[in-house]
Every structure is written in structure tokens, then in C-alpha cells.
Design an enzyme around this catalytic site. Structure first.
Site, mmCIF file in Angstrom:
data_model
loop_
_atom_site.group_PDB
_atom_site.id
_atom_site.type_symbol
_atom_site.label_atom_id
_atom_site.label_comp_id
_atom_site.label_asym_id
_atom_site.label_seq_id
_atom_site.Cartn_x
_atom_site.Cartn_y
_atom_site.Cartn_z
ATOM 1 N N PRO A 149 9.114 -59.099 -17.096
ATOM 2 C CA PRO A 149 8.622 -58.485 -18.334
ATOM 3 C C PRO A 149 9.509 -57.338 -18.803
ATOM 4 O O PRO A 149 10.518 -56.994 -18.173
ATOM 5 C CB PRO A 149 7.246 -57.965 -17.909
ATOM 6 C CG PRO A 149 7.479 -57.522 -16.495
ATOM 7 C CD PRO A 149 8.476 -58.486 -15.906
ATOM 8 N N TRP A 150 9.047 -56.709 -19.898
ATOM 9 C CA TRP A 150 9.841 -55.646 -20.501
ATOM 10 C C TRP A 150 9.429 -54.237 -20.090
ATOM 11 O O TRP A 150 10.086 -53.273 -20.481
ATOM 12 C CB TRP A 150 9.820 -55.744 -22.025
ATOM 13 C CG TRP A 150 8.513 -56.048 -22.695
ATOM 14 C CD1 TRP A 150 8.159 -57.218 -23.289
ATOM 15 C CD2 TRP A 150 7.389 -55.165 -22.898
ATOM 16 N NE1 TRP A 150 6.898 -57.136 -23.837
ATOM 17 C CE2 TRP A 150 6.403 -55.883 -23.613
ATOM 18 C CE3 TRP A 150 7.129 -53.839 -22.552
ATOM 19 C CZ2 TRP A 150 5.181 -55.327 -23.975
ATOM 20 C CZ3 TRP A 150 5.898 -53.279 -22.902
ATOM 21 C CH2 TRP A 150 4.936 -54.015 -23.608
ATOM 22 N N LYS A 174 14.768 -65.437 -15.921
ATOM 23 C CA LYS A 174 14.812 -65.118 -17.348
ATOM 24 C C LYS A 174 14.134 -63.770 -17.573
ATOM 25 O O LYS A 174 12.926 -63.644 -17.375
ATOM 26 C CB LYS A 174 14.100 -66.182 -18.199
ATOM 27 C CG LYS A 174 14.350 -65.973 -19.704
ATOM 28 C CD LYS A 174 13.301 -66.619 -20.584
ATOM 29 C CE LYS A 174 12.088 -65.749 -20.767
ATOM 30 N NZ LYS A 174 12.332 -64.529 -21.585
ATOM 31 N N PRO A 175 14.881 -62.763 -18.006
ATOM 32 C CA PRO A 175 14.252 -61.481 -18.343
ATOM 33 C C PRO A 175 13.609 -61.533 -19.718
ATOM 34 O O PRO A 175 13.822 -62.471 -20.490
ATOM 35 C CB PRO A 175 15.435 -60.507 -18.326
ATOM 36 C CG PRO A 175 16.606 -61.353 -18.736
ATOM 37 C CD PRO A 175 16.340 -62.729 -18.178
ATOM 38 N N GLU A 177 13.069 -61.022 -23.555
ATOM 39 C CA GLU A 177 14.072 -61.061 -24.623
ATOM 40 C C GLU A 177 14.370 -59.702 -25.219
ATOM 41 O O GLU A 177 15.412 -59.505 -25.852
ATOM 42 C CB GLU A 177 13.640 -62.027 -25.731
ATOM 43 C CG GLU A 177 12.347 -61.664 -26.440
ATOM 44 C CD GLU A 177 11.151 -62.378 -25.853
ATOM 45 O OE1 GLU A 177 10.248 -62.738 -26.634
ATOM 46 O OE2 GLU A 177 11.114 -62.571 -24.624
ATOM 47 N N SER A 226 1.711 -61.272 -18.835
ATOM 48 C CA SER A 226 0.338 -61.213 -19.326
ATOM 49 C C SER A 226 -0.514 -62.299 -18.680
ATOM 50 O O SER A 226 0.003 -63.273 -18.113
ATOM 51 C CB SER A 226 0.317 -61.396 -20.845
ATOM 52 O OG SER A 226 0.723 -62.719 -21.189
ATOM 53 N N GLU A 247 1.873 -62.238 -10.967
ATOM 54 C CA GLU A 247 1.475 -60.822 -11.000
ATOM 55 C C GLU A 247 1.218 -60.503 -12.464
ATOM 56 O O GLU A 247 2.148 -60.405 -13.267
ATOM 57 C CB GLU A 247 2.565 -59.928 -10.402
ATOM 58 C CG GLU A 247 2.068 -58.553 -9.995
ATOM 59 C CD GLU A 247 1.997 -57.577 -11.155
ATOM 60 O OE1 GLU A 247 0.871 -57.366 -11.674
ATOM 61 O OE2 GLU A 247 3.037 -57.053 -11.547
ATOM 62 N N CYS A 281 0.771 -52.321 -15.380
ATOM 63 C CA CYS A 281 -0.469 -53.037 -15.081
ATOM 64 C C CYS A 281 -1.335 -52.309 -14.065
ATOM 65 O O CYS A 281 -2.512 -52.638 -13.911
ATOM 66 C CB CYS A 281 -0.172 -54.454 -14.618
ATOM 67 S SG CYS A 281 1.074 -54.558 -13.335
ATOM 68 N N GLU A 378 -7.027 -55.351 -21.522
ATOM 69 C CA GLU A 378 -5.844 -54.536 -21.257
ATOM 70 C C GLU A 378 -5.146 -54.174 -22.568
ATOM 71 O O GLU A 378 -4.849 -55.041 -23.393
ATOM 72 C CB GLU A 378 -4.875 -55.298 -20.355
ATOM 73 C CG GLU A 378 -3.662 -54.485 -19.953
ATOM 74 C CD GLU A 378 -2.744 -55.232 -19.003
ATOM 75 O OE1 GLU A 378 -2.220 -54.611 -18.070
ATOM 76 O OE2 GLU A 378 -2.548 -56.451 -19.207
#
Length: 475
Positions: A149-150, A174-175, A177, A226, A247, A281, A378
Site C-alpha cells: 500500500p501507499w 507491485k507497489p 501506483e 483495504s 493484512e 491500520c 475505517e
């Protein structure tokens, strides 16, 4: 000229033929780089490189894997300032504290997993049936597909590749974008120490991630993201009976009893709620405070926030946190505030800050009820929801009464109470008189809609292995 990022496949930087996405600063709104949306063929090439590298890397000794990760950790440490510059550019995080807050932890985590490479545990060889000796092999799984995630781009990449590579797997990652730069640099540096194809990076959007997750070759898919994304990954992986490591989100309660150290609780919860703009999170997103001190504690908390928790640009030395990641996320945070029910009150914050960028003020909302959206869902932004309780039993019911089950904290001087609640709280991590510290040696992961599988620790390492029983006749 705006620089263009490339994939890293088989140890080499490879230009993509896919369309280019602008990387837009969450601080200024300006384009500072571009990254490709990798094509399905490019994803396939990266997976093929990982598959080709797997047989040799699987046979590498634990000592060889350990040494490679130690060298990668040393290189990351030596270039910490460069990594921090890129991370701050992608995320808008305060630059002054990034090395201490995140880069140092990533180095330690790589070193932990380097050590874990030599801790392959299984049952001792023995005769469990007359005339036969049995033993257990703990083996790597194969090619692993990973999506990060970012919110913590470098940390999450390390959490994913560290145990996977230490266990003898090969990786295609893959990170996000919006935050790919440190992952690309990590892969470029790793090419000095890892055989070609062990660690590959493909850039792109959700479609790229979907192509990677649905590819038939990977035997394990690991994602931090998410709940929606996790459910989609799990459903896709089920079609190929792939293992899944999820996660996902959280809605962590911080439960404050009347006997707590209120000064420590106010500062600890405020910092745990708003660090990284609440984009964590495990962030303290729900304050459950005993009714006898509700008003006084909220007043103390708000005072601490207004005096010490400042949102600002990366070059602001007094900024505690920076912007949220992107305009869509800013709109999501604003939407929660716009939809507040009439019985809720904003005690501080609740507004966007400045006319440019994605800055949002640290926000505390009181008067909330258990079924309110802000309690149940969330936000992933700098918003803290407050509720009150009368009894320990009610506090436990409120805390557990959400779909998420990642983390929680208890603030009390009563040892028996802290032990009871740490037993009964339905969360993967429970802090006592603290909230949010991590160590590489302990597992991180949740239950329910927060996913399954563990990051960090020897348990995270074991998640990237499979067990094989070998039974030999003594005849």
C-alpha cells in the site's frame, strides 16, 4: 523533464510499454514523476523471471540467503537519506523524522529476517511408527505475488520481501501506483546481492495488481491493503487454490479507565491516532473512556492535540504529520465528517487545511454511538472517534463490536484488569499503557475483517514456508 520510473525484472531496470501515470505530490498537487501501468505481458515476464530463479534460490543455503539480506540491509542503511527523500516526495511525510521513524526500522526488519533464514524449525527426526524414521522439511513455497500500500511504502515492501526471500521464495511485488519510488530503488539495490529474478518489481494500477494476483504461477499471494482489496484477492486466489496472506484494515480502540495515568494516556493516544495522518491500520481510531472522566479527559486530549499535533509540509520542522496520500483519500476523510449524525460533535479539527495539497486537521469527534459510521468503518485519516463506557464489560463489548480485529490498547494501573482485557479483546495485538510501538521480533496481524497471516517475527517467516513429511523405512 519529469523522470519516468521503470520495472525491475531479473535484476535489470526495464522500460514498460504501458501507459504512464502521473505521480502527483500530495503537498503541492504538482506532477514530479511518472510510472507505467505494466501490461499483462510485462507481468508475465516478471513472473517468468521469478519462476526461473526459484530452483537455484530454493537450494541456496540459509547462510547464503542470510548474507544477501544482511548486505541489502547494510546498503539500505548507507543510503537512508536517499530513501527518506524519495519516501517524503511520494507521501508528503515530514522529512526531518523519516529516517528515525521508518528507515531505521526497515533496516532492522531486514536484519531480523536475515537471521530467521537460519531458523527452519520442525519436529525432530524420530520413529513415530515402528520400523520407520520420520522428519519434517520446512520448504519455500515458490513464486510469491505481493501487493503493498501507499501508507508505508518502504516498510511494507520490507515486511513482504524479507520473510519471503529469507525462506527461499522468489518474489514479484507491485507497489501502490502513488508511492513506487522507494520500492523500485530497493529492488535496484537488491540486484547487487540477489541472483537475477529473486526480487522483481512491476509498477501499475489495480489492473496490474489483478493480473499479478490472477497469474497461475504464484503459489502464495500476500497483500497489505483495504478489506475490499483483500476480499477480491482471496476470491481470486481461491480459483487457483493459492495460499493467501492478508493484512487489512483496522479500527483500533484505546480503552482508558479512571485509574490510568491520564497525562501519558492523552499524549500516547493522540500521537497514535494522528501519526502518519492516521493512515495506519493500527492507529488509535476509537477512544473508549470511562464516563467518570470523559469530559475532563477529552479536554486534556484536545489541548494536547492543539498544542503538539501539527499538520504541515515535509520541510516544516514542527509538523507531526503531513497530508493524506491523494485527493480521493482526502475526499473520503471529508465525507465522514460531512455525514456526521446530529448527536456527534467535533471537538477539534474537522476541516481541510490550506488551499493546496491534501492536508486535513487532526480531528476529534465526541458524542458517537456504537452503530455510527465513524465508529464502525475505517477512515484511514486523522480522525479520532470518542465514546464513553460505564463498566469493564461494556468497554469490552464496545471494543469488540466492530468488523475489524487488528489492534487495541488498554490504559490502566490495574494489573488484573489489563490481563483480563488482553485475554478477551478480539484483536491480534493488545498494548497495555501504550499504543502503536512495533518490534521486528513480534507478530503483526489480525482477525475478522483485518485479515489473516502474520507479518514480522518468526511467525511471519513461517507463513512463507510449507511443510513436507519425509518417512523412511529402516529395513
Amino acid at each position: 523533464m519529469v523522470r519516468v520510473l521503470h520495472n525491475v525484472v531479473a535484476g535489470a531496470s526495464v522500460a514498460s510499454e504501458g501507459t504512464l501515470l502521473d505521480l502527483v505530490s500530495p503537498v503541492t498537487g504538482e506532477v514530479y514523476a511518472q510510472a507505467p501501468v505494466s501490461t499483462d505481458a510485462e507481468v508475465d515476464a516478471a513472473v517468468a523471471a521469478a519462476a526461473a530463479a526459484f530452483p537455484a534460490w530454493k537450494r541456496a543455503t540459509p547462510a547464503e540467503r542470510q548474507l544477501a539480506l544482511f548486505r541489502l540491509a547494510d546498503a539500505l542503511e548507507a543510503r537512508a537519506e536517499e530513501f527518506a527523500d524519495l519516501e517524503s516526495e511520494d507521501t508528503g511525510k515530514p522529512r526531518a523524522t523519516l529516517v528515525a521513524d521508518e528507515i531505521v526500522q526497515s533496516v532492522d526488519q531486514l536484519r531480523f529476517f536475515a537471521g530467521a533464514a537460519r531458523e527452519l524449525n520442525g519436529r525432530a527426526a524420530a520413529e513415530y511408527a515402528e520400523g520407520f524414521t520420520s522428519y519434517v522439511r520446512r520448504e519455500p513455497i515458490g513464486v510469491v505475488a505481493q501487493v503493498t500500500p501507499w501508507n508505508y511504502p518502504l516498510n511494507m515492501a520490507v515486511w513482504k520481501i524479507g520473510p519471503a526471500i529469507a525462506a527461499g521464495n522468489t518474489v514479484v511485488l507491485k507497489p501502490s501506483e502513488t508511492t513506487p519510488q522507494t520500492t523500485v530503488l530497493l529492488a535496484e539495490i537488491a540486484a547487487e546481492f540477489l541472483p537475477p529474478g529473486v526480487f522483481n518489481v512491476v509498477l501499475g494500477d489495480r489492473d496490474t495488481g489483478r493480473a499479478l494476483v490472477e497469474h497461475p504461477t504464484p503459489q502464495l499471494v500476500a497483500i497489505t491493503g483495504s478489506v475490499r482489496a483483500g476480499m477480491q484477492v482471496a476470491a481470486s486466489a481461491a480459483q487457483g487454490l493459492k495460499r493467501v496472506h492478508l493484512e487489512l484494515g483496522g479500527k483500533a480502540p484505546a480503552i482508558v479507565f479512571a485509574d490510568a495515568d491520564l497525562e501519558a494516556a492523552a499524549s500516547g493516544i493522540a500521537e497514535a491516532a494522528f501519526f502518519n495522518a492516521g493512515q495506519d491500520c493500527t492507529a488509535a481510531t476509537r477512544l473508549l473512556v470511562h464516563s467518570s472522566l470523559h469530559d475532563a479527559f477529552v479536554e486534556r486530549l484536545v489541548a494536547y492535540v492543539e498544542q503538539n499535533v501539527r499538520v504541515g509540509a515535509p520541510d516544516d520542522p514542527d509538523a507531526f504529520f503531513g497530508p493524506v496520500n491523494n485527493p480521493d483519500q482526502l475526499a473520503r476523510v471529508e465525507g465522514f465528517i460531512d455525514r456526521l449524525p446530529a448527536h456527534a460533535q467535533v471537538a477539534t479539527g474537522g476541516t481541510r487545511v490550506g488551499g493546496t495539497g491534501c492536508f486535513f486537521a487532526p480531528t476529534v469527534v465526541t458524542g458517537l454511538r456504537q452503530d455510527d459510521e465513524l465508529v464502525q468503518q475505517e477512515v484511514f485519516g486523522p480522525v479520532l472517534a470518542v465514546q464513553s463506557f460505564e463498566t469493564e464489560e461494556e468497554a469490552l463489548e464496545l471494543a469488540n463490536g466492530v468488523p475489524y480485529a487488528l489492534a487495541a490498547s488498554v490504559w490502566t494501573r490495574d494489573n488484573g484488569r489489563s490481563l483480563r482485557l488482553s485475554r478477551d479483546l478480539d484483536f491480534g495485538c493488545v498494548w497495555i499503557n501504550a499504543h502503536i510501538p512495533f518490534v521486528s521480533d513480534m507478530p503483526h496481524g489480525g482477525f475478522k475483517h483485518s485479515g489473516y497471516g502474520k507479518d514480522l517475527s518468526i511467525y511471519g517467516f513461517e507463513d512463507y514456508t510449507r511443510l513436507k513429511h519425509v518417512m523412511a523405512s529402516l529395513a
